[in-house]
Every structure is written in structure tokens, then in C-alpha cells.
Design a protein around this motif. Structure first.
Motif, PDB file in Angstrom:
ATOM      1  N   ALA A   1       0.815  -1.210   0.000  1.00  0.00           N
ATOM      2  CA  ALA A   1       0.000   0.000   0.000  1.00  0.00           C
ATOM      3  C   ALA A   1       0.854   1.268   0.000  1.00  0.00           C
ATOM      4  O   ALA A   1       0.412   2.309  -0.473  1.00  0.00           O
ATOM      5  N   ASN A   2       2.098   1.156   0.525  1.00  0.00           N
ATOM      6  CA  ASN A   2       2.947   2.341   0.681  1.00  0.00           C
ATOM      7  C   ASN A   2       4.106   2.432  -0.292  1.00  0.00           C
ATOM      8  O   ASN A   2       4.857   3.397  -0.246  1.00  0.00           O
ATOM      9  N   ALA A   3       4.296   1.440  -1.144  1.00  0.00           N
ATOM     10  CA  ALA A   3       5.435   1.465  -2.058  1.00  0.00           C
ATOM     11  C   ALA A   3       4.973   1.163  -3.473  1.00  0.00           C
ATOM     12  O   ALA A   3       4.080   0.350  -3.688  1.00  0.00           O
ATOM     13  N   ALA A   4       5.598   1.831  -4.409  1.00  0.00           N
ATOM     14  CA  ALA A   4       5.245   1.609  -5.807  1.00  0.00           C
ATOM     15  C   ALA A   4       5.705   0.240  -6.277  1.00  0.00           C
ATOM     16  O   ALA A   4       4.973  -0.467  -6.968  1.00  0.00           O
ATOM     17  N   ARG A   5       6.932  -0.157  -5.883  1.00  0.00           N
ATOM     18  CA  ARG A   5       7.490  -1.430  -6.340  1.00  0.00           C
ATOM     19  C   ARG A   5       8.168  -2.132  -5.173  1.00  0.00           C
ATOM     20  O   ARG A   5       8.870  -1.511  -4.394  1.00  0.00           O
ATOM     21  N   LEU A   6       7.949  -3.454  -5.108  1.00  0.00           N
ATOM     22  CA  LEU A   6       8.514  -4.246  -4.025  1.00  0.00           C
ATOM     23  C   LEU A   6       9.310  -5.412  -4.570  1.00  0.00           C
ATOM     24  O   LEU A   6       8.946  -5.990  -5.603  1.00  0.00           O
ATOM     25  N   GLY A   7      10.367  -5.749  -3.863  1.00  0.00           N
ATOM     26  CA  GLY A   7      11.189  -6.881  -4.251  1.00  0.00           C
ATOM     27  C   GLY A   7      11.509  -7.756  -3.060  1.00  0.00           C
ATOM     28  O   GLY A   7      11.419  -7.331  -1.912  1.00  0.00           O
ATOM     29  N   ILE A   8      11.870  -8.982  -3.370  1.00  0.00           N
ATOM     30  CA  ILE A   8      12.260  -9.946  -2.353  1.00  0.00           C
ATOM     31  C   ILE A   8      13.724 -10.310  -2.568  1.00  0.00           C
ATOM     32  O   ILE A   8      14.144 -10.572  -3.697  1.00  0.00           O
TER      33      ILE A   8
END
Length: 168
Positions: free
Chosen positions: A50-57
Motif C-alpha cells: 500500500a505504501n510502495a510503488a514497487r517491491l522486491g524480495i
């Protein structure tokens, strides 16, 4: 980082890498880098989404890594650099995760874990840290006539399939 063997004894004398809390990830706060170590990882990921445009692992097995100070600094520098670009990375450590039970570190068990994570998380990026001694490679029979009997690859972790890519 995928070729890092973590055995630079001349530099590090075998000290194990322990990830320190990263600088605040995009939209995050310091200390929340390892959300998959929480039993409430699904809610934590939803809040990050909800708070980040792009997420990675970042997938690794920290018990298999040894590191020099230079590696640790470069790794955290990369995470901070990506956070400044609006990409928040979070650690999925095979030795410290609450997603599902992993009885042994095999390609099949890592793919099963990632299927569970991807079913909820739908990350934009996956970074694997470590060589085949840290996160195992899939090894497929080589159908090409080039002298190599097998083809080692981490393709199974993005395809979420342990079957040979040569099978169609």
C-alpha cells in the motif's frame, strides 16, 4: 551477488553474515527489513504494498553466507540505492522465515515456499543472494550437444516450476 560464494577467508576468517536492519525502505521504517520472519508477514506485506510503488524480495540463506565487511557494505548500499529509486526490498531468509515449514533446502522446497509467498505478495522483483551452496540450483539434462551433461540454473525460482525448460 548471485556468484558470491561467501568463503573469502583471507578477508573475513569465516565470520557469518547477519543482516543488519537496512536503511528505511521506500515507505518503510528502519528495522522492518525481515518481514517474512514474522508470523504476520501477509499483513506486513500488504501494508508495504500500500505504501510502495514497487517491491522486491531478497532470497537467501544467511546460514550459508560468510561475508567480508566489503560484501555487507555493498549489499546494504544496493538496498539503500534501490530504496532511493522507490523499490523496497525485503529479506526472505530460508533459515529465518515464518511463511511455511521447509524440511530441507532443495529446489523443490524453495519453489514451494516461493509459490506460497507469490500467492500473497506478488513481488515485482526477486534477487537471489548466494551461489548454489546457499540457494540450490536446478540441474536439468542438457539437450544441446555442447559437452555439458547438465545445465544448472535458478530459472525454477522465477518460473515457479521445477520441470525442465526443455520439456516445453
Amino acid at each position: 551477488f548471485s556468484n558470491y560464494k561467501g568463503d573469502n577467508a583471507a578477508v573475513d576468517a569465516g565470520a557469518h553474515y547477519t543482516p543488519a536492519p537496512a536503511a528505511p525502505a521506500a515507505g518503510g521504517k528502519s528495522g522492518d527489513y525481515n518481514i517474512f520472519a514474522s508470523a504476520d508477514w501477509q499483513s506486513a506485506w500488504a501494508a508495504k504494498r500500500a505504501n510502495a510503488a514497487r517491491l522486491g524480495i531478497v532470497l537467501t540463506n544467511t546460514s550459508g553466507l560468510t561475508s567480508s565487511a566489503a560484501f555487507t557494505q555493498a549489499f546494504h548500499g544496493y538496498i539503500e540505492h534501490k530504496a532511493a529509486q522507490g523499490i523496497a526490498y525485503y529479506l526472505l531468509d530460508m533459515k529465518d522465515q515464518q511463511v511455511s515449514y521447509v524440511p530441507s533446502l532443495t529446489v523443490e522446497s524453495v519453489v514451494a515456499l516461493l509459490r506460497t509467498v507469490y500467492g500473497v505478495a506478488v513481488p515485482d522483483y526477486l534477487m537471489i543472494v548466494g551461489d548454489a551452496s546457499v540457494i540450490p540450483n536446478a540441474n536439468w539434462d542438457n539437450v544441446c550437444d555442447d559437452g555439458d551433461p547438465t545445465v544448472p540454473s535458478d530459472l525454477a525460482y522465477i518460473a515457479l516450476d521445477t520441470g525442465s525448460p526443455w520439456d516445453g
